[in-house]
Write a protein that holds these residues in place. Structure first.
Motif, PDB file in Angstrom:
ATOM      1  N   THR A  54       0.938  -1.220  -0.091  1.00  0.00           N
ATOM      2  CA  THR A  54      -0.020   0.005  -0.025  1.00  0.00           C
ATOM      3  C   THR A  54       0.916   1.243  -0.176  1.00  0.00           C
ATOM      4  O   THR A  54       1.017   1.964  -1.041  1.00  0.00           O
ATOM      5  N   ARG A  77       2.894  12.401  15.692  1.00  0.00           N
ATOM      6  CA  ARG A  77       1.377  11.955  15.560  1.00  0.00           C
ATOM      7  C   ARG A  77       0.823  11.867  16.697  1.00  0.00           C
ATOM      8  O   ARG A  77       1.158  11.579  17.705  1.00  0.00           O
ATOM      9  N   ASN A  81      -4.478   8.337  18.220  1.00  0.00           N
ATOM     10  CA  ASN A  81      -4.656   7.597  16.998  1.00  0.00           C
ATOM     11  C   ASN A  81      -3.951   6.311  16.982  1.00  0.00           C
ATOM     12  O   ASN A  81      -2.729   6.242  16.809  1.00  0.00           O
ATOM     13  N   HIS A  86       1.056  -5.182  12.149  1.00  0.00           N
ATOM     14  CA  HIS A  86       1.121  -6.135  10.778  1.00  0.00           C
ATOM     15  C   HIS A  86       1.884  -7.366  11.036  1.00  0.00           C
ATOM     16  O   HIS A  86       2.662  -7.570  12.118  1.00  0.00           O
ATOM     17  N   SER A 201      -4.647   0.616   3.288  1.00  0.00           N
ATOM     18  CA  SER A 201      -5.213  -0.563   3.509  1.00  0.00           C
ATOM     19  C   SER A 201      -6.724  -0.261   3.709  1.00  0.00           C
ATOM     20  O   SER A 201      -6.899   0.949   4.305  1.00  0.00           O
ATOM     21  N   ARG A 216     -12.352   2.757   7.135  1.00  0.00           N
ATOM     22  CA  ARG A 216     -11.632   3.565   6.050  1.00  0.00           C
ATOM     23  C   ARG A 216     -11.480   2.888   4.830  1.00  0.00           C
ATOM     24  O   ARG A 216     -11.255   1.782   4.415  1.00  0.00           O
ATOM     25  N   GLY A 255      -8.430   7.785  13.406  1.00  0.00           N
ATOM     26  CA  GLY A 255      -7.116   8.524  12.695  1.00  0.00           C
ATOM     27  C   GLY A 255      -8.268   9.375  11.426  1.00  0.00           C
ATOM     28  O   GLY A 255      -7.500  10.246  11.157  1.00  0.00           O
TER      29      GLY A 255
END
Ligand code: TXA
Ligand code: MG
Length: 378
Positions: A54, A77, A81, A86, A201, A216, A255
């Protein structure tokens, strides 16, 4: 051996840099060897940028609060959030989440490895609380990229990885984008060339009754999800409101409330029923901005690109191939900044297939500014 990358050879500390060429990518032994130092760094609590299918991710051991905090610090950041975790093997799920309902399992079977993140009930005390931002769920995905999979496997860690950009900048689709944003603030970059999809993603939540909510939009489309789920697939109401009009409720994917991907100039999206009227309006507005002395930019599709004159003209490919638009979007937004463009217009695209994710990211980049032209033809 890591090369080091030190822009201009000056004051910034150098960033270890490992280039993985296509020949190494195709050979598991060479790939392991090429990733050894990066995997060791991850295992030792370091923060490493790596390619996925991605966008580039900024990875850290998801169990280690100090490592996860270093990710938040490097990106700048907001701490509420949460990060996506992974994995490289489905068997890693057991150690991380309480349960996976059959409907979620079906989506994983169909789309993993791939650009789908599934939000699941997190097991207590396994992951750093900074990964989940205090939620009782965690987003998990298995990326479809040989470098990402080999790196996760060699590190032996569940890898928390947001996109490897400074917060508020477009996500990186090249290692050079990561360097632009993060050189000197992270422990290394694995360069695996350009990413594939180019947008993040798709994040989904799957209820026990089998219904799927897209939190999302991303690389896996709503249509693809519906085909596999065999149950209703709906967009989070907040996303629906953004795409249409009316009040925008708080989104359920934390987010999504932040203005992401914002270019330094003012970006507006132009939409309308008649493509000819949209391009007339865009050409005229670009001319007016130029006459005011502004530096101008346009993001447009092949079908109309020759109609525009601007300081920075970025084509997103053909409207009949939105995969190309997804692949090019973030680099095109970065180019607007490189060229110091102050006035930017973007053509809207239809919101089916990948168009939903493209328009979602464009709207964020534009701070939700969409200019809707009423058709004069009627
Ligand atoms: O493609 C991707 O997903 C990339 C690559 C690097 O894998 N990663 C990525 O991570 O986009 P990031 O941190 O930029 O996006 C994480 C977003 C959060 O902002 C939130 O919207 C959603 O995923 N998310 C994460 N955990 C969640 C949870 N428990 N519940 C709801 N949404 C969650
Ligand atoms: Mg991001």
């Amino acid at each position: 051996m890591a090369l080091t990358h030190n822009e201009n050879g000056t004051d910034r500390p150098s960033t270890p840099y490992w280039r993985i060429d296509p020949e190494m990518m195709a050979d598991p032994g060479k790939l392991r060897e090429g990733l050894k130092e990066a995997a060791d760094a991850l295992r030792g609590g370091g923060v490493i940028a790596f390619p996925t299918e991605t966008v580039y991710g900024l990875g850290a051991d998801a169990r280690l609060t100090s490592a996860v905090e270093a990710v938040f610090a490097a990106k700048g950041r907001p701490s509420d959030n949460p990060l996506i975790v992974h994995i490289s093997e489905v068997s890693q799920l057991d150690g991380l989440v309480k349960q996976v309902n059959p409907a979620a399992r079906k989506l994983m079977d169909a789309f993993w490895p791939g650009p789908l993140t599934v939000v699941l009930p997190v097991k207590p005390s396994v992951l750093s609380h900074r990964v989940t931002a205090g939620l009782d769920t965690v987003g998990i995905r298995m990326p479809d990229h040989p470098v990402a999979l080999a790196l996760i496997e060699a590190s032996g860690c569940p890898v928390a990885a947001p996109s490897a950009n400074r917060s508020g900048r477009p996500s990186p689709t090249l290692a050079s984008h990561v360097l632009e944003d993060l050189a000197g603030s992270i422990d290394g970059i694995v360069d695996g060339g350009a990413t594939g999809v180019g947008l993040e993603s798709t994040v989904v939540q799957v209820l026990d009754d089998g219904s799927v909510t897209v939190l999302r939009p991303g690389g896996v489309t709503l249509e693809q999800l519906a085909q596999v789920a065999g149950a209703p697939v709906k967009m989070d109401p907040a996303l629906m409101a953004e795409a249409g009009s009316g009040d925008i409720p708080a989104p359920r994917a934390p987010g999504m409330k932040y203005t992401h991907y914002a270019p330094q100039g003012t970006l507006s999206i132009v939409a309308g029923e008649s493509a000819a009227e949209v391009s007339d309006w865009i050409s005229r507005s670009l001319q007016e901005a130029e006459a005011r002395g502004e530096r101008t930019g346009v993001l447009a599709f092949d079908e109309h690109i020759s109609r525009y004159h601007a300081d920075c003209v970025e084509t997103l490919g053909s409207l009949s191939d939105l995969g190309t638009a997804a692949h090019r979007l973030y680099a095109a937004l970065r180019r607007m900044d490189e060229e110091h463009i102050g006035f930017i217009l973007a053509e809207a695209c239809p919101e089916d297939g990948l168009g939903a994710a493209i328009m979602n990211r464009l709207r964020k980049a534009a701070g939700q500014t969409v200019i809707r032209l009423e058709s004069q033809a009627r």
